[in-house]
Write a protein that holds these residues in place. Structure first.
Motif, short mmCIF file in Angstrom:
data_model
loop_
_atom_site.label_atom_id
_atom_site.label_comp_id
_atom_site.label_asym_id
_atom_site.label_seq_id
_atom_site.Cartn_x
_atom_site.Cartn_y
_atom_site.Cartn_z
N PHE A 112 1.01 -1.11 -0.08
CA PHE A 112 -0.09 0.05 0.30
C PHE A 112 0.66 1.27 -0.11
N VAL A 113 0.91 1.97 -1.12
CA VAL A 113 1.82 3.07 -1.27
C VAL A 113 1.10 4.37 -1.39
N THR A 114 1.69 5.65 -0.89
CA THR A 114 1.04 7.05 -1.28
C THR A 114 1.51 7.48 -2.42
N TYR A 115 0.74 8.54 -2.97
CA TYR A 115 0.88 9.12 -4.17
C TYR A 115 0.43 8.37 -5.30
N ASP A 116 0.48 8.96 -6.65
CA ASP A 116 -0.08 8.45 -7.70
C ASP A 116 0.96 7.59 -8.30
N TYR A 117 1.41 6.45 -7.62
CA TYR A 117 2.41 5.53 -8.26
C TYR A 117 1.87 4.75 -9.33
N ALA A 118 2.66 4.87 -10.68
CA ALA A 118 2.19 4.28 -11.74
C ALA A 118 2.13 3.07 -11.59
N LEU A 119 2.59 1.96 -10.78
CA LEU A 119 2.67 0.48 -10.89
C LEU A 119 1.48 0.13 -9.86
N VAL A 120 0.65 1.12 -9.29
CA VAL A 120 -0.41 0.52 -8.69
C VAL A 120 -1.32 -0.18 -9.57
N ASN A 121 -1.84 -1.18 -9.33
CA ASN A 121 -2.66 -2.38 -10.19
C ASN A 121 -3.69 -2.87 -9.35
N GLU A 122 -4.06 -2.51 -8.09
CA GLU A 122 -5.27 -3.17 -7.33
C GLU A 122 -5.19 -4.82 -7.23
N GLU A 123 -4.26 -5.14 -7.33
CA GLU A 123 -4.11 -6.59 -7.28
C GLU A 123 -3.14 -6.72 -6.12
N ASP A 124 -1.89 -6.40 -6.19
CA ASP A 124 -0.88 -6.47 -4.94
C ASP A 124 -0.40 -5.12 -4.55
N ILE A 125 -0.59 -4.10 -5.43
CA ILE A 125 -0.21 -2.75 -5.42
C ILE A 125 -1.36 -1.78 -5.18
N PHE A 126 -1.70 -1.17 -4.03
CA PHE A 126 -2.55 -0.34 -3.77
C PHE A 126 -2.31 1.39 -3.60
N GLN A 127 -3.05 2.14 -3.98
CA GLN A 127 -2.61 3.35 -3.57
C GLN A 127 -3.51 3.69 -2.08
N TRP A 128 -2.50 4.44 -1.33
CA TRP A 128 -2.94 4.68 0.00
C TRP A 128 -2.82 6.31 0.25
N PRO A 129 -3.71 6.49 1.16
CA PRO A 129 -3.90 8.17 1.15
C PRO A 129 -2.69 8.65 2.34
N LEU A 130 -2.22 9.72 1.63
CA LEU A 130 -1.10 10.59 2.75
C LEU A 130 -1.50 10.77 4.09
N GLY A 131 -2.89 11.30 4.26
CA GLY A 131 -3.49 11.33 5.57
C GLY A 131 -3.00 12.64 6.14
N VAL A 132 -3.03 12.93 7.49
CA VAL A 132 -2.62 14.05 8.01
C VAL A 132 -1.27 13.91 8.62
N ALA A 133 -0.65 15.21 8.95
CA ALA A 133 0.68 15.23 9.46
C ALA A 133 0.81 14.69 10.84
N THR A 134 0.62 13.34 11.02
CA THR A 134 0.89 12.75 12.25
C THR A 134 2.10 12.94 12.81
N TYR A 135 3.17 13.14 12.05
CA TYR A 135 4.52 13.58 12.49
C TYR A 135 4.66 14.77 13.48
N ARG A 136 3.48 15.65 13.13
CA ARG A 136 3.65 16.80 13.93
C ARG A 136 2.26 16.61 14.94
N ASN A 137 2.05 15.55 15.11
CA ASN A 137 0.75 15.26 16.18
C ASN A 137 -0.36 15.96 15.95
N PHE A 138 -0.62 16.02 14.40
CA PHE A 138 -2.06 16.33 14.01
C PHE A 138 -3.05 15.44 14.80
N PRO A 139 -4.01 16.02 15.48
CA PRO A 139 -4.90 15.05 16.26
C PRO A 139 -6.14 14.65 15.30
#
Length: 394
Positions: free
Chosen positions: A177-204
């Motif tokens: 499961f990988v973030t950003y529009d990775y061209a090798l996403v195939n919905e079989e074994d490689i899936f796009q994953w959301p970036l989400g909020v900046a948890t590294y900055r403790n966004f709650p």
């Protein structure tokens, strides 16, 4: 008189009613306990899969706390070791994170592992590779059987380094499961994953409130961020500097990116999101940014600059709406602009909207974001179960 009562009612027992009630109550307790035991047994039987998630990148907190809505103990974000668990679908998930989670120094408690890694730059990749080698050793020694990876990908989609580890290429990683529009996403074994909020900055995790939905917000829009030389952000700032917009929008621009916020600047940023109807989301190194998700969680509609950024990101074989394929596929109700020169028209329209219209839109945005996270959770669980429960076919 008492004698008469006693004689006339030899069978009468003043405690009889209580005894009957107690008997009924104890029978009910017994039935309830039996039901509980049965439930516990079926609960165990239904749990076909045990998965341990090793959170070795901040994106793991988005997965666990925001998408799974899981708890972590201790709550202290600076703790050396944090853990949580929950049952979802047919799977029992446990999650561990923190600096103390080091290869070889913690208990591997499931045959199935999800490894959350950061592959954004060379130093992070070197660290991620150590974890992959550790997982590979565990597979070779039959300590674990299956591995999935959730990867904070490179912002330009340069993720070639992970390819040899994938099962399809002779490696051992079943799913990626990988973030950003990775061209090798195939919905079989490689899936796009959301970036989400900046948890590294403790966004709650932001819980929607009545006031968040209903209250008028003092600003039409906000942009708090870094303005890079020769970027579209300069155009954006020029437009926002015009008198009328300057007063209507919360603008705080800086020339250099700061990875660590001060408490004050972070509080300002959160306030800006909660006090603006729109959040302006210019592209950075990638079109997808934390700001989009942070605005959603605050009920502030993202106005997204819908242009591809330089690098290897783009359309995949299964999706053709890059950038932001995942968000678009999921029907994100954002305002998309190709050029910031479209912004004045957007803001003019905004000025004419009633509070009721804005409230309805906020409700729609917050509901969409809740559904988005729930869908990602379901997809993640189903994908793991379909792959891991089908033995080595996945």
């Amino acid at each position: 008189f008492l004698d008469n009562v006693a004689v006339g009612n030899e069978e009468w027992n003043p405690w009889e009613v209580d005894e009957k009630n107690e008997l009924i109550a104890s029978q009910q307790r017994y039935k309830a306990n039996l039901k509980m035991i049965k439930n516990a047994r079926s609960h165990l039987e239904q749990t076909s899969l045990k998965v341990q998630i090793w959170g070795k990148a901040a994106i793991g907190l988005y997965l666990w706390q925001h998408i799974f809505e899981g708890q972590l103990e201790p709550a202290d974000v600076t703790a050396q070791w944090r853990e949580g668990s929950q049952k979802a679908g047919k799977t029992y998930f446990s999650f561990i994170t923190g600096p103390s989670v080091v290869p070889g120094y913690f208990s591997v408690e499931a045959e199935n592992v999800v490894l959350v890694l950061n592959g954004r730059e060379a130093a992070k990749i070197a660290y991620a590779t150590q974890w992959l080698h550790y997982a590979q050793t565990l597979i070779q020694t039959r300590k674990i059987q299956r591995v999935a990876v959730v990867l904070l990908g490179n912002e330009q989609c340069n993720n070639e380094w992970i390819q040899p580890y994938l099962k399809r290429n002779g490696g051992f990683v079943n799913l990626l499961f990988v973030t950003y529009d990775y061209a090798l996403v195939n919905e079989e074994d490689i899936f796009q994953w959301p970036l989400g909020v900046a948890t590294y900055r403790n966004f709650p995790v932001v819980e929607p409130s009545w006031s968040m939905l209903r209250d008028p917000r003092p600003y039409l829009c906000n942009f708090l961020g870094t303005v890079y030389k020769n970027s579209s952000r300069e155009t954006l700032l020029e437009i926002l500097k015009q008198d009328e917009f300057n007063k209507l929008c919360w603008i705080a621009a800086r020339e250099q990116w700061q990875p660590q916020e001060t408490n004050e600047s972070f509080k300002n940023y959160q306030d800006a999101l909660l006090q603006s109807d729109l959040t302006l989301c210019p592209v950075g190194v990638n079109t997808e940014c934390y700001r989009i998700y942070e605005a959603c969680s605050s009920g502030s509609l993202p106005v997204v600059e819908d242009v591809m950024t330089p690098g290897d990101c783009g359309n995949s074989s299964v999706r053709h709406s890059a950038p932001l394929q995942l968000l678009k596929t999921m029907g994100a109700p954002f305002i998309f602009v190709k050029n910031w020169k479209e912004l004045p028209a957007v803001l003019e329209k905004e000025k004419k909207m009633s509070l009721q219209e804005k409230t309805d839109r906020r409700k729609k945005l917050i509901e969409w974001y809740q559904n988005f996270r729930a869908s990602m959770r379901l997809k993640f669980i189903n994908t793991l179960e379909n792959s891991f429960l089908s033995g080595d076919k996945g």
